[in-house]
Write a protein that holds these residues in place. Structure first.
Motif, PDB file in Angstrom:
ATOM      1  N   MET A  34      44.971  40.477  44.444  1.00  0.00           N
ATOM      2  CA  MET A  34      45.257  41.460  43.380  1.00  0.00           C
ATOM      3  C   MET A  34      43.959  42.214  43.130  1.00  0.00           C
ATOM      4  O   MET A  34      42.877  41.763  43.503  1.00  0.00           O
ATOM      5  CB  MET A  34      45.681  40.773  42.082  1.00  0.00           C
ATOM      6  CG  MET A  34      47.094  40.220  42.116  1.00  0.00           C
ATOM      7  SD  MET A  34      47.701  39.898  40.425  1.00  0.00           S
ATOM      8  CE  MET A  34      46.722  38.453  39.977  1.00  0.00           C
ATOM      9  N   HIS A  35      44.089  43.367  42.496  1.00  0.00           N
ATOM     10  CA  HIS A  35      42.903  44.163  42.186  1.00  0.00           C
ATOM     11  C   HIS A  35      43.103  44.902  40.872  1.00  0.00           C
ATOM     12  O   HIS A  35      44.220  45.007  40.365  1.00  0.00           O
ATOM     13  CB  HIS A  35      42.600  45.147  43.321  1.00  0.00           C
ATOM     14  CG  HIS A  35      43.715  46.112  43.588  1.00  0.00           C
ATOM     15  ND1 HIS A  35      44.805  45.783  44.358  1.00  0.00           N
ATOM     16  CD2 HIS A  35      43.920  47.393  43.175  1.00  0.00           C
ATOM     17  CE1 HIS A  35      45.635  46.813  44.421  1.00  0.00           C
ATOM     18  NE2 HIS A  35      45.132  47.810  43.703  1.00  0.00           N
ATOM     19  N   ARG A  36      42.002  45.404  40.348  1.00  0.00           N
ATOM     20  CA  ARG A  36      42.040  46.249  39.144  1.00  0.00           C
ATOM     21  C   ARG A  36      40.739  47.024  39.057  1.00  0.00           C
ATOM     22  O   ARG A  36      39.701  46.587  39.593  1.00  0.00           O
ATOM     23  CB  ARG A  36      42.197  45.403  37.875  1.00  0.00           C
ATOM     24  CG  ARG A  36      40.986  44.551  37.609  1.00  0.00           C
ATOM     25  CD  ARG A  36      40.986  43.926  36.229  1.00  0.00           C
ATOM     26  NE  ARG A  36      39.801  43.074  36.075  1.00  0.00           N
ATOM     27  CZ  ARG A  36      39.488  42.427  34.965  1.00  0.00           C
ATOM     28  NH1 ARG A  36      40.268  42.503  33.915  1.00  0.00           N
ATOM     29  NH2 ARG A  36      38.398  41.689  34.901  1.00  0.00           N
ATOM     30  N   TRP A  58      45.292  43.847  36.384  1.00  0.00           N
ATOM     31  CA  TRP A  58      45.485  43.187  37.681  1.00  0.00           C
ATOM     32  C   TRP A  58      46.855  43.520  38.265  1.00  0.00           C
ATOM     33  O   TRP A  58      47.865  43.408  37.576  1.00  0.00           O
ATOM     34  CB  TRP A  58      45.359  41.667  37.520  1.00  0.00           C
ATOM     35  CG  TRP A  58      43.974  41.212  37.233  1.00  0.00           C
ATOM     36  CD1 TRP A  58      43.476  40.788  36.024  1.00  0.00           C
ATOM     37  CD2 TRP A  58      42.879  41.124  38.162  1.00  0.00           C
ATOM     38  NE1 TRP A  58      42.146  40.445  36.161  1.00  0.00           N
ATOM     39  CE2 TRP A  58      41.762  40.639  37.462  1.00  0.00           C
ATOM     40  CE3 TRP A  58      42.754  41.402  39.526  1.00  0.00           C
ATOM     41  CZ2 TRP A  58      40.523  40.438  38.058  1.00  0.00           C
ATOM     42  CZ3 TRP A  58      41.522  41.203  40.128  1.00  0.00           C
ATOM     43  CH2 TRP A  58      40.425  40.721  39.402  1.00  0.00           C
ATOM     44  N   HIS A  59      46.864  43.892  39.528  1.00  0.00           N
ATOM     45  CA  HIS A  59      48.139  44.243  40.165  1.00  0.00           C
ATOM     46  C   HIS A  59      48.039  44.171  41.689  1.00  0.00           C
ATOM     47  O   HIS A  59      46.953  44.127  42.261  1.00  0.00           O
ATOM     48  CB  HIS A  59      48.583  45.645  39.742  1.00  0.00           C
ATOM     49  CG  HIS A  59      47.674  46.737  40.216  1.00  0.00           C
ATOM     50  ND1 HIS A  59      46.480  47.042  39.589  1.00  0.00           N
ATOM     51  CD2 HIS A  59      47.772  47.601  41.267  1.00  0.00           C
ATOM     52  CE1 HIS A  59      45.890  48.031  40.226  1.00  0.00           C
ATOM     53  NE2 HIS A  59      46.639  48.396  41.264  1.00  0.00           N
ATOM     54  N   ILE A  60      49.223  44.195  42.295  1.00  0.00           N
ATOM     55  CA  ILE A  60      49.381  44.373  43.741  1.00  0.00           C
ATOM     56  C   ILE A  60      50.013  45.753  43.909  1.00  0.00           C
ATOM     57  O   ILE A  60      50.922  46.105  43.164  1.00  0.00           O
ATOM     58  CB  ILE A  60      50.326  43.291  44.319  1.00  0.00           C
ATOM     59  CG1 ILE A  60      49.736  41.891  44.100  1.00  0.00           C
ATOM     60  CG2 ILE A  60      50.615  43.544  45.793  1.00  0.00           C
ATOM     61  CD1 ILE A  60      50.727  40.762  44.398  1.00  0.00           C
ATOM     62  N   ASP A  61      49.555  46.536  44.867  1.00  0.00           N
ATOM     63  CA  ASP A  61      50.170  47.844  45.095  1.00  0.00           C
ATOM     64  C   ASP A  61      51.542  47.659  45.743  1.00  0.00           C
ATOM     65  O   ASP A  61      51.691  46.879  46.688  1.00  0.00           O
ATOM     66  CB  ASP A  61      49.294  48.695  46.032  1.00  0.00           C
ATOM     67  CG  ASP A  61      47.996  49.137  45.361  1.00  0.00           C
ATOM     68  OD1 ASP A  61      47.930  49.157  44.118  1.00  0.00           O
ATOM     69  OD2 ASP A  61      47.046  49.463  46.103  1.00  0.00           O
ATOM     70  N   GLY A  62      52.533  48.374  45.220  1.00  0.00           N
ATOM     71  CA  GLY A  62      53.819  48.441  45.921  1.00  0.00           C
ATOM     72  C   GLY A  62      54.802  47.344  45.592  1.00  0.00           C
ATOM     73  O   GLY A  62      55.678  47.044  46.397  1.00  0.00           O
TER      74      GLY A  62
HETATM   75 FE   LIG Z   1      46.086  49.591  42.978  1.00  0.00          FE
END
Ligand SMILES: [Fe+2]
Length: 281
Positions: A255-257, A105-109
């Motif tokens: 968030m996405h993954r 799981w993360h946020i870009d940037g």
């Molecule tokens: Fe991403």
């Protein structure tokens, strides 16, 4: 399905909810999307729903670029390319190593002052198994926390570092590799993002290395607890891809993954991006 009238044209935005608090399917065809007349409504819907799915829309790269440009300021890749190939197949990309962190799981940037506003991913080739993309709503996750917990968390700051994400997929890296990741630097961000709209969202993800000013154990407890909360069934959606699907997400409130898949299957997504409009702080 609801239809919202456009003020500029007879084209109308046609959409339906996927989950109660996250995700909508947009049912307009290519011509209406590329015409740009419903772009404003798409942007509004994106902010409300976090994730928009355009099922089997089948955009070419040129169409995906053109559609992205109707929605805001287009952001090219560092090397000038307009489309980035998202794959973990090392035969297709030099970024396969770096993209391993996208399985978490993360946020870009999070290493930038102004993260991208949105990403658009188009499916070109499916994995033989797995490979859904998961999303969660970090606005709703914050808003649904008990008030006493909000009071405790609001104001905390978190150090983000790409090297923290390395340990997710390589627990025993070489020192040289660790140093190469550490060279990217660290970035201290608020745990709670106060948006210009007045809404708040959580800034979490696999780059979140530590909460400032608390013990290591308490820091881990906060970050793990909030990730568990924000990615729980209630706030999340797992998109099962079909070839030709386009999925767009609001990077400032989600968030996405990528979910695990056969890394040798040649799974391929083409990504375009919208430049950020709002700094973290
Ligand atoms: Fe991403």
């Amino acid at each position: 399905m609801s239809r919202t009238a456009s003020t500029q044209t007879s084209a109308r935005l046609a959409h339906e909810e996927i989950r109660p608090i996250l995700g909508s399917r947009v049912r307009n065809g290519k011509a209406e999307l590329l015409g740009g007349q419903i772009a404003g409504e798409i942007r509004e819907l994106l902010e409300q729903r976090g994730v928009l799915v355009f099922p089997e829309i089948g955009f070419s790269d040129a169409e995906q670029i053109a559609f992205t440009k109707t929605l805001g300021t287009f952001q090219s890749e560092r090397d000038g390319d307009e489309v980035f190939k998202v794959t973990l197949d090392p035969r297709e990309t030099r970024s396969a190593e770096y993209l391993k962190g996208s399985l978490y799981w993360h946020i870009d940037g999070t290493m930038n002052q102004v993260p991208i506003l949105a990403s658009l991913l188009a499916s070109k080739k499916l994995a033989s198994w797995g490979g859904n993309t998961g999303f969660c709503n970090t606005y709703a996750a914050w808003e649904s926390l008990p008030e006493d917990q909000k009071a405790e968390l609001d104001g905390l700051r978190v150090v983000h570092a790409v090297w923290a994400s390395l340990f997710y997929y390589e627990p025993e890296p070489s020192l040289a590799k660790l140093k190469a990741f550490q060279a990217v630097g660290e970035h201290e961000l608020p745990l709670v993002w106060k948006h210009s709209s007045g809404r708040k969202s959580l800034i979490l993800g696999c780059t979140a290395q530590r909460v400032v000013g608390v013990s290591t154990a308490r820091s881990a407890e906060i970050l793990v607890g909030l990730r568990e909360w924000a990615t729980s069934e209630r706030f999340s959606y797992s998109h099962e891809w079909k070839v030709g699907d386009l999925v767009m997400w609001d990077n400032t409130g989600t968030m996405h993954r990528a979910e695990p898949y056969d890394l040798t299957s040649g799974r391929m997504l083409h990504r375009t991006k919208l430049q950020g409009e709002e700094p973290f702080v």
